[in-house]
Design an enzyme around this catalytic site. Structure first.
Site, PDB file in Angstrom:
ATOM      1  N   GLU A 255      42.856  55.900  59.285  1.00  0.00           N
ATOM      2  CA  GLU A 255      43.095  56.445  60.629  1.00  0.00           C
ATOM      3  C   GLU A 255      44.609  56.533  60.757  1.00  0.00           C
ATOM      4  O   GLU A 255      45.277  55.504  60.835  1.00  0.00           O
ATOM      5  CB  GLU A 255      42.540  55.498  61.702  1.00  0.00           C
ATOM      6  CG  GLU A 255      41.040  55.252  61.632  1.00  0.00           C
ATOM      7  CD  GLU A 255      40.211  56.454  61.993  1.00  0.00           C
ATOM      8  OE1 GLU A 255      40.785  57.422  62.530  1.00  0.00           O
ATOM      9  OE2 GLU A 255      39.015  56.451  61.715  1.00  0.00           O
ATOM     10  N   CYS A 294      47.269  56.287  69.338  1.00  0.00           N
ATOM     11  CA  CYS A 294      47.075  57.316  68.315  1.00  0.00           C
ATOM     12  C   CYS A 294      46.421  58.553  68.903  1.00  0.00           C
ATOM     13  O   CYS A 294      46.592  59.657  68.404  1.00  0.00           O
ATOM     14  CB  CYS A 294      46.229  56.760  67.191  1.00  0.00           C
ATOM     15  SG  CYS A 294      44.703  56.033  67.800  1.00  0.00           S
TER      16      CYS A 294
HETATM   17  P1  NAP Z   1      52.623  51.478  59.680  1.00  0.00           P
HETATM   18  O1  NAP Z   1      54.065  51.184  59.640  1.00  0.00           O
HETATM   19  O2  NAP Z   1      52.085  52.497  58.765  1.00  0.00           O
HETATM   20  O3  NAP Z   1      51.905  50.072  59.447  1.00  0.00           O
HETATM   21  C1  NAP Z   1      50.503  49.947  59.528  1.00  0.00           C
HETATM   22  C2  NAP Z   1      50.060  48.729  58.757  1.00  0.00           C
HETATM   23  O4  NAP Z   1      50.295  48.923  57.366  1.00  0.00           O
HETATM   24  C3  NAP Z   1      50.802  47.456  59.138  1.00  0.00           C
HETATM   25  O5  NAP Z   1      49.874  46.380  59.150  1.00  0.00           O
HETATM   26  C4  NAP Z   1      51.809  47.298  58.003  1.00  0.00           C
HETATM   27  O6  NAP Z   1      52.200  45.974  57.795  1.00  0.00           O
HETATM   28  C5  NAP Z   1      50.971  47.784  56.838  1.00  0.00           C
HETATM   29  N1  NAP Z   1      51.728  48.196  55.666  1.00  0.00           N
HETATM   30  C6  NAP Z   1      52.951  48.756  55.605  1.00  0.00           C
HETATM   31  N2  NAP Z   1      53.275  49.026  54.325  1.00  0.00           N
HETATM   32  C7  NAP Z   1      52.228  48.614  53.561  1.00  0.00           C
HETATM   33  C8  NAP Z   1      51.955  48.619  52.159  1.00  0.00           C
HETATM   34  N3  NAP Z   1      52.821  49.109  51.283  1.00  0.00           N
HETATM   35  N4  NAP Z   1      50.785  48.103  51.731  1.00  0.00           N
HETATM   36  C9  NAP Z   1      49.885  47.612  52.593  1.00  0.00           C
HETATM   37  N5  NAP Z   1      50.087  47.585  53.927  1.00  0.00           N
HETATM   38  C10 NAP Z   1      51.237  48.085  54.406  1.00  0.00           C
HETATM   39  O7  NAP Z   1      52.148  51.913  61.120  1.00  0.00           O
HETATM   40  P2  NAP Z   1      52.509  51.244  62.527  1.00  0.00           P
HETATM   41  O8  NAP Z   1      53.934  51.547  62.786  1.00  0.00           O
HETATM   42  O9  NAP Z   1      52.033  49.826  62.600  1.00  0.00           O
HETATM   43  O10 NAP Z   1      51.560  52.042  63.518  1.00  0.00           O
HETATM   44  C11 NAP Z   1      51.927  53.231  64.151  1.00  0.00           C
HETATM   45  C12 NAP Z   1      51.192  54.407  63.576  1.00  0.00           C
HETATM   46  O11 NAP Z   1      49.801  54.164  63.526  1.00  0.00           O
HETATM   47  C13 NAP Z   1      51.346  55.644  64.414  1.00  0.00           C
HETATM   48  O12 NAP Z   1      51.752  56.694  63.597  1.00  0.00           O
HETATM   49  C14 NAP Z   1      49.969  55.914  64.974  1.00  0.00           C
HETATM   50  O13 NAP Z   1      49.655  57.267  65.186  1.00  0.00           O
HETATM   51  C15 NAP Z   1      49.073  55.312  63.964  1.00  0.00           C
HETATM   52  N6  NAP Z   1      47.836  54.873  64.588  1.00  0.00           N
HETATM   53  C16 NAP Z   1      46.685  55.530  64.294  1.00  0.00           C
HETATM   54  C17 NAP Z   1      45.490  55.124  64.870  1.00  0.00           C
HETATM   55  C18 NAP Z   1      44.180  55.804  64.579  1.00  0.00           C
HETATM   56  O14 NAP Z   1      43.157  55.258  64.918  1.00  0.00           O
HETATM   57  N7  NAP Z   1      44.172  56.963  63.998  1.00  0.00           N
HETATM   58  C19 NAP Z   1      45.481  54.028  65.740  1.00  0.00           C
HETATM   59  C20 NAP Z   1      46.679  53.399  66.019  1.00  0.00           C
HETATM   60  C21 NAP Z   1      47.853  53.830  65.429  1.00  0.00           C
HETATM   61  P3  NAP Z   1      53.600  45.424  58.370  1.00  0.00           P
HETATM   62  O15 NAP Z   1      53.534  45.564  59.845  1.00  0.00           O
HETATM   63  O16 NAP Z   1      53.622  44.025  57.913  1.00  0.00           O
HETATM   64  O17 NAP Z   1      54.656  46.287  57.752  1.00  0.00           O
END
Ligand code: NAP
Length: 525
Positions: A255, A294
């Site tokens: 997602e 999101c």
């Molecule tokens: P993110 O930076 O991509 O991080 C998401 C998760 O991935 C975090 O738990 C992060 O951990 C982890 N992560 C980062 N690098 C990783 C790696 N190399 N291997 C494994 N895990 C890793 O996203 P965010 O900033 O938290 O969230 C914002 C984004 O999420 C927005 O773009 C939003 O649109 C999207 N979103 C989508 C939905 C949906 O349902 N479609 C819902 C909510 C949000 P750390 O925090 O420890 O780095």
């Protein structure tokens, strides 16, 4: 305070100084997290061997009861969750409710509908298929819960709901969960897991939490596991492309971010009920959770003749909202989650300003109410305007994950559909119109690139659930840029945690196993 991880049935603090969690209003440090020194490989083994086995020993009906107990524990601790949410996410009461009450509701919902699967332990799909002359040799499709673990890598914006909307169908399926919340807001998810563990509801190994960096987590996933990721498209690409994930064909559900649209039909004039509903919805989506959803509306597609009127109406509403410290009950818009997100929003807005006019907000030196602009992480609600939708680039590409949206003018149905499709796959679009012909054309024109389309006309004005509301009975997810994942949609969500296989053999053996199974038709009822 360092928040402990719960792995292999034990609470363990990570080593090292850990990563700080902040209050986005005051800038104060609240807690630290660390996954350093945690053996995630052993944690996954424990979840699979202990948690999975114990869960699968129970029936779907018994596991539905466990979900009901989890919901009760969460309801008991609800006030504490609001306190943590305010501290760590800077949420207003309404923002907190969206996440926390949404989480409890989703858990309760699955506890309720899970009962329909009753005393069975696997699912059968369709009837037997004769593959011999006499019919004695036949085929039957089954779906069995996977014997792996479900690994949830979650985004920062929904620490409670993100955990529950994934855990409920997984636990109901009989698959243990290992959650890795996003680091900046891990506290709330950690606290919910602590409450569930303390209440002794689940068998050992059914639930684990790793707070802090994912580190080598993906090196240890295997063919029976499911990785369910919510976050940015960039991280999704890294997870999908991880060597071990690829080599072992690990199932991955994504997602990701999405440039969602709200569409005003040409039949809707300023001053009418449906016009006002669109304006209200856009403002709600821009400001609830400070636009960190999101599903939030990022593009507002309006017929050119109403472009000015829509802009004025949205600006009028925005100007009446107080933005600042959510401890003040009059405040309707809180901060984004931290300084990094604030910088990312401001950078995105700078790009949008290159091709758009600013109709409201956009001040980088904006002064929030009762908060220090230097220490806090506020973004002023900002409405932009783009007059040439198809020529724009950033409007369809840059997701400002904060209180921002862009008004885009369209000239015809074809032009509108082409602009909406430039999102390249979205979670949701909402269409506001009383013209059945227009609604049909839009639905058929964009349906394949959207997970959900919300239609609002006068007949549902007082009933519709809202553009950004993800209801557990309906699909959440979207194709293309939105990640291509599918979640919720009632009991359909269980499909992610089951594996389909066919047994070809003597029809009496098939009938015996089929007798122990619930029919997948229940998933679609
Ligand atoms: P993110 O930076 O991509 O991080 C998401 C998760 O991935 C975090 O738990 C992060 O951990 C982890 N992560 C980062 N690098 C990783 C790696 N190399 N291997 C494994 N895990 C890793 O996203 P965010 O900033 O938290 O969230 C914002 C984004 O999420 C927005 O773009 C939003 O649109 C999207 N979103 C989508 C939905 C949906 O349902 N479609 C819902 C909510 C949000 P750390 O925090 O420890 O780095």
């Amino acid at each position: 305070m360092k928040l402990a991880n719960y792995v292999s049935g034990q609470w363990k603090e990570g080593t090292g100084a850990g990563e700080p969690l902040f209050d986005p209003v005051t800038g104060e440090e609240l807690a630290r997290i660390s996954s350093q020194g945690i053996d995630v490989g052993a944690a996954l083994d424990y979840a699979r061997s202990q948690g999975g086995t114990a869960l699968r020993d129970q029936t779907y009906g018994a596991r539905a009861e466990l979900l009901g107990k989890i919901a009760e524990v969460m309801t008991t601790n609800r006030e504490e969750y609001f306190r943590i949410s305010l501290l760590n996410l800077g949420t207003t009461q309404a923002d907190g409710a969206f996440d926390i009450d949404g989480a409890i509701y989703t858990m309760k919902y699955y506890a309720k509908i899970g009962k329909a699967l009753g005393a069975s332990k696997i699912l059968k799909e369709g009837g037997t298929v004769s593959i011999s002359k006499t019919g004695e040799f036949a085929g039957q499709h089954f779906l069995a819960p996977t014997k792996g673990a479900a690994i949830f890598i979650n985004a920062f914006n929904f620490p409670a709901w993100g955990f529950c909307e994934k855990s409920a169908p997984s636990l109901l399926s009989g698959v243990p969960v290992v959650v890795k919340p996003a680091s900046p807001t891990a506290w709330l998810a950690q606290r919910i897991v602590e409450d569930i563990v303390k209440a002794g509801i689940l068998p050992a190994g059914a639930i684990s939490i790793v707070c802090g960096s994912a580190r080598d987590l993906l090196d240890h996933v295997c063919e029976s596991d499911i990785v369910s990721f919510t976050g940015s498209a960039d991280t999704a690409m890294r997870i999908r492309g991880h060597e071990n994930v690829l080599r072992r064909s690990v199932r991955v559900n994504v997602e990701a971010d999405s440039i969602n649209s709200a569409i005003l039909g040409p039949d809707i004039s300023p001053g009418t009920e449906v016009f006002d509903l669109l304006v209200k919805e856009v403002v709600r989506e821009m400001t609830l959770k400070a636009g960190q959803k999101c599903t939030a509306i990022r593009r507002v597609l309006v017929p050119r003749q109403h472009f000015k009127a829509v802009g004025e109406a949205i600006c009028a509403r925005l100007s009446s909202l107080k933005v600042g410290n959510p401890r003040n009950a009059e405040v309707k818009v809180g901060p984004v989650v931290n300084k990094a997100q604030q910088s990312s929003c401001l950078e995105g807005l700078r790009k949008l300003k290159e091709e758009c006019e600013v109709l409201f907000g956009g001040d980088e030196k904006f002064q929030p109410l009762e908060a220090d602009a230097q220490k806090s992480a506020f973004v002023q609600p900002t409405l932009l305007a783009c007059k040439n939708g198809l020529e724009a680039k950033y409007v369809h590409d840059v997701e400002v994950f904060g209180p921002a949206a862009t008004l885009v003018a369209y000239d015809s149905l074809e032009n509108l559909i082409a602009i909406a499709r430039r999102g390249l796959g979205s979670l949701v679009a909402s269409v506001f119109s009383n013209d059945p012909g227009f609604l049909k054309s839009v639905i058929l024109g964009i349906g394949d690139l959207h997970g959900r389309i919300l239609v609002v006309d006068s007949s549902v004005a007082s009933q519709y659930t809202g553009h950004g509301n993800v209801v557990p009975s309906c699909l959440h997810g979207g194709p293309g840029r939105a990640g291509g994942g599918e979640e919720l949609a009632g009991l359909r969500a269980l499909l992610l945690y089951h594996r389909r296989f066919v047994v070809q053999g003597p029809s009496n053996t098939l009938a015996e196993i089929a007798g122990l199974s619930a029919d997948t038709s229940v998933l679609y009822s």
